[in-house]
Design an enzyme around this catalytic site. Sequence first.
Site, PDB file in Angstrom:
ATOM      1  N   LYS A  38     -28.969  69.270  69.846  1.00  0.00           N
ATOM      2  CA  LYS A  38     -28.736  70.829  70.793  1.00  0.00           C
ATOM      3  C   LYS A  38     -30.007  70.438  71.859  1.00  0.00           C
ATOM      4  CE  LYS A  38     -27.312  75.046  72.066  1.00  0.00           C
ATOM      5  NZ  LYS A  38     -25.473  75.395  71.123  1.00  0.00           N
TER       6      LYS A  38
HETATM    7  N1  GLU Z   1     -22.676  75.378  72.829  1.00  0.00           N
HETATM    8  C1  GLU Z   1     -21.816  75.375  71.991  1.00  0.00           C
HETATM    9  C2  GLU Z   1     -22.038  75.970  70.487  1.00  0.00           C
HETATM   10  O1  GLU Z   1     -23.043  76.250  70.654  1.00  0.00           O
HETATM   11  C3  GLU Z   1     -20.787  74.188  72.443  1.00  0.00           C
HETATM   12  C4  GLU Z   1     -21.624  73.075  71.961  1.00  0.00           C
HETATM   13  C5  GLU Z   1     -20.393  71.937  72.360  1.00  0.00           C
HETATM   14  O2  GLU Z   1     -19.403  71.871  73.084  1.00  0.00           O
HETATM   15  O3  GLU Z   1     -20.967  70.501  72.055  1.00  0.00           O
HETATM   16  O4  GLU Z   1     -20.985  75.384  69.982  1.00  0.00           O
END
Ligand code: GLU
Length: 433
Positions: free
Chosen positions: A119
């Site tokens: 993240k």
């Molecule tokens: N930000 C989204 C999540 O927390 C999507 C992450 C992604 O598609 O890699 O799952």
Amino acid sequence: MSDTALSRAAAADAQENSSLYEAAQMQFRRAADLMGLDGSVRTILEQPKNEIIVNFPVRMDDGRYELFRGYRIQHSNILGPFKGGIRFHPEVNLDEVKALAAWMTFKCALAGIPFGGGKGGITCRPWTMSEEEQMRLTRRFTHALGTNIGPDWDIPAPDVGTNARHMVWMMDTYLNSVNAHDRNRGRAVVTGKTLTCGGSDGREKATGQGVCFALESWAKDRGHKLSELKIAVQGFGNVGSHAALIAAEMGASIVAVQDHTGATANTDGLDVVALFAHWKETGSLPGFAGGDDLEPESFWSTPCDVMIPAAIENQITKERASRLEASVVIEGANGPTTPRAEKMLMKRDIEVIPDILANAGGVIVSFFEWIQNRNCEQWEVEMVDRRLRRLLLRGYQQMKEQARKLGTDNRTAAYVVALARIESAYAERGIFP
Ligand code: GLU
């Protein structure tokens, strides 16, 4: 509640929100203890593999240079490349991004897709920045990350405060600075792009769609017809708005919606399409002709069957959990329920469909986008939705099976399914050297 009782509750809430990573660790440890997770695997997963922090200047429209701090946390890549969103928000900090990265590891493992967890984010107020400023911010951050991201290494996606535009700027910057020679498959460096630039049909609505597949599974399990269900949704951004629109299409009644601008409610069900138009036009929920404005705090005690928190973390506090009038909480956001609230929900027999399952639709369709980029394919939205549904329903069943077998709650069971996969991978691979 009296003023002093309210301020005591607020102080307790502030305390219960102190470390998101600690909250994530508690969930992890509960499952690890219950399943007797291998000690070495447990030690490895306690901390992220890499923590990247970059400070970089951006030229603002008025000519000033402002210094920003960006993060990319790479939690685990035992099951595949690091994967997870990029958040633009003033509250972004190391502790938060670490928790969000760990949740991605467990989310991908539970979904059974070949990714690990990561993240990232930048501490900023995107809504005060012009389009040009956001572009320079995104590009400069991508440049600072350099080869720390890549289609086979770490694949960002949208999250709170970012969307397809930001992803296209990231992709373009990456292709121009790092991977100039693989213009086709190199697009897989980020997911959640626009359709023109290699995005997947169905990706924008995917998290909301996944929330509704989780809703469908829960309703079937409990013997409810969707048309009988009343739903309250917190957050009307990408996740909340799509979840509300799709749930309404499936026949459910959306009885209340709340976001940072206020709340609106209608016990007979809101016309979500009209509400969406109102929100687009005015930028806020209150003042919608098809509903009554609601005090934002009263939203939490709206009588409903399903509560969908789809904004940010720590929204369901112990105090709010004590007032909830729902049978189930389906977590569209990441970490919306504090540990103390979770205990309160258990005590009150309110079921929780945890974030790592309920909001996995986004990353699952990101996986489909990544496959399409690598194979130079473009799938139709029906195929995307069909495959998403299959994975979501499978995850739901596996979670429920473990919950029954171990006599535990859904969240712990979901972690057990995810951790068992990660444990097997370590058992087969060992660690280097
Ligand atoms: N930000 C989204 C999540 O927390 C999507 C992450 C992604 O598609 O890699 O799952």
